[in-house]
Design an enzyme around this catalytic site. Structure first.
Site, short mmCIF file in Angstrom:
data_model
loop_
_atom_site.label_atom_id
_atom_site.label_comp_id
_atom_site.label_asym_id
_atom_site.label_seq_id
_atom_site.Cartn_x
_atom_site.Cartn_y
_atom_site.Cartn_z
CD GLU A 227 -2.82 -0.96 -0.28
OE1 GLU A 227 -3.00 -0.08 -0.83
OE2 GLU A 227 -3.24 -2.11 -0.25
CB CYS A 261 -1.15 7.24 1.24
SG CYS A 261 -2.32 6.87 1.71
#
Length: 505
Positions: A227, A261
């Site tokens: 991720e 993110c």
């Protein structure tokens, strides 16, 4: 642990490197006993984990404040409450997730073998967390590993040491110590963990470290879930609502001081709507932070001096014009949300992921230019945020790639705990959250059981072969198309048979 405070815990210390191999061996051996597979074991671990987290909630909120300056509201919303709900969701649905699945579209010749897909745990998992959401991004994957029947070692981010300390206490006091452990440390400890053979590695963090982990995992053919982040674009067309776009994209940069993110890395705005958008952006700042960011208790801080300096260097190197903000304080790690208008896609603010409260604005002449620029800067970002009419946003989605997208909003897709979340290409591989968390740590094992009475049908596979057996095989296995040579729909096998019978008249 109800009255647990961060000050009550031992100081953050690195796990002795010479003990890591033994920790790995312990969780591998535990998985080999097969005691983590039954539903009852998994439910018991989730139940104990839930109440331990609930009891430690004040300490977890305090830790997020100490590490990141997060308000209790934000920490509960995005960290503690998130994980608690994740456990409840998994607990309610785990029995259903674990059930065997029937194979789809099984032909009559295969039906007798009862083809199924069984959900097997992958084994011993290594989970490496991130600092920006230290609770959610560490314990969320751990919930998935527990639910899947895996054992696991968690390595929290050393950049959020207070959260790491609390999580270690929770794990050690609530979960089976033979099956679950926490290793604290930085590069040396992580390197030692990667020297061990795991059945799956789950990493959240930067693409640079993700490449290192992928290479190490490849040496032992270990599957990975990565991720990562990305230079996520927001695109505001001439038809967009400037007020909604300004408010929603600003919210995305205020949350966790932009250390998200999936936060937009830059905003491309059609020149015709740029003045209206900037006006609404200034108004949104006044509404969200009437006394400024520095005196706003809901606005946190940059995680550490190294990251603060990186952001400061990016701001100092830009050739753009600061329109809003720009104040910083190294001593307190304060970094004001800063809007900068740039004129070049190669500006330093767009060249790298800022992972902070920098808000570059890049004017574009039209939608086609915006799409070309987005694809040129980063072909596979983690998130994409188009604002405009349905026709415009559909065109953007059809002409770009991304891990996920939120139309007319900022990373809303990433705020739904049960919606599968993950990157693509440079922004990662694999997905988790909700059912996807269970599946991330699960092997879908195909199984058939062949009864003795079907031997008469199976004679087609035994030599010697010939025309008679080939004809029988075709009759048993061939599927009939529902299209002709020109691509016209024919109705499938029924119409094929009718056509054959008609042609024989």
């Amino acid at each position: 642990m109800i009255d647990l405070k961060v000050a009550d815990l031992p100081a953050f210390t690195h796990t002795p490197i010479d003990s890591i191999s033994a920790t790995h061996a312990r969780v591998v051996e535990k998985f080999g006993t097969h005691t983590t597979r039954p539903l009852a074991y998994r439910l018991k671990q989730l139940e104990s984990f839930y109440w331990a987290l609930k009891d430690a909630e004040p300490a977890l909120l305090e830790a997020c404040s100490l590490d990141l300056g997060k308000s209790a509201y934000e920490a509960y919303l995005t960290e503690v409450g998130w994980v608690l709900n994740d456990i409840v969701f998994m607990h309610k649905n785990l029995k259903r997730f674990m059930k065997d699945e029937k194979a789809e579209d099984t032909s009559w010749t295969n039906w007798a073998m009862n083809p199924i897909i069984r959900k097997d745990p992958l084994g011993a998992a290594l989970i490496i967390g991130a600092y920006n959401f230290p609770i959610q991004l560490s314990l969320g994957p751990l919930v998935g590993a527990i639910a899947a029947g895996c054992t696991a070692v968690l390595k929290p981010s050393e950049s959020a040491p207070n959260a790491a300390r609390v999580m270690q206490r929770v794990v050690e006091e609530s979960l089976d110590p033979e099956g679950y452990a926490v290793v604290q440390g930085a590069i040396p400890e992580t390197t030692k963990l990667l020297d061990c053979k795991w059945d799956i590695i789950f990493y959240t963090g930067s693409a640079n470290v993700g490449k290192i982990i992928a290479k190490r995992a490849a040496e032992t053919l270990t599957p990975v879930v990565l991720e990562l982040g990305g230079k996520n674009p927001a695109i505001i067309t001439a038809s967009a609502d400037p007020r909604l776009a300004a408010r929603r994209l600003l919210w995305a940069k205020l949350l966790n001081v932009g250390q998200v993110c999936v936060s937009q890395n830059y905003i491309m705005v059609d020149r015709s709507i740029l003045p209206a958008f900037l006006k609404e952006l200034k108004q949104a700042f006044k509404e969200f932070q009437p006394n400024g960011a520095e005196d706003n208790e809901d606005y946190g801080k940059v995680i550490n001096e190294r990251q603060w300096q990186r952001l400061r260097d990016m701001l100092d190197s830009t050739k753009g014009k600061i329109l809003i903000g720009g104040k910083t304080n190294k001593e307190t790690l304060f970094f004001e949300p800063t809007v900068v208008q740039v004129e070049d896609q190669h500006d330093p603010l767009l060249a790298d992921e800022s992972f902070g409260p920098l808000i570059p604005i890049l004017p574009v002449d039209n939608l086609d230019e915006a799409i070309r620029t987005a694809n040129a800067i980063h072909a596979t970002p983690l998130g994409l945020y188009p604002f405009g009419t349905k026709a415009e946003t559909d065109k953007i989605l059809a002409s770009t790639r991304s891990g996920g997208a939120s139309v007319n909003d900022a990373f809303f897709h990433a705020s739904i705990p049960t919606l599968s979340f993950g990157g693509v290409g440079d922004s990662g591989t694999g997905a988790y959250r909700g059912r996807a968390s269970f599946e991330a740590f699960t092997h879908r094992r195909s199984i058939t059981t062949t009864p003795g009475w079907v031997e008469g049908l199976l004679d087609v596979r035994y030599p010697p072969f010939g025309a008679k057996k080939l004809k029988k095989l075709r009759g048993m296995t061939d599927l009939k198309p529902d299209f002709d040579r020109k691509g016209n729909r024919t109705g499938g096998g029924v119409w094929w048979l009718l056509g054959v019978s008609g042609s024989n008249k």
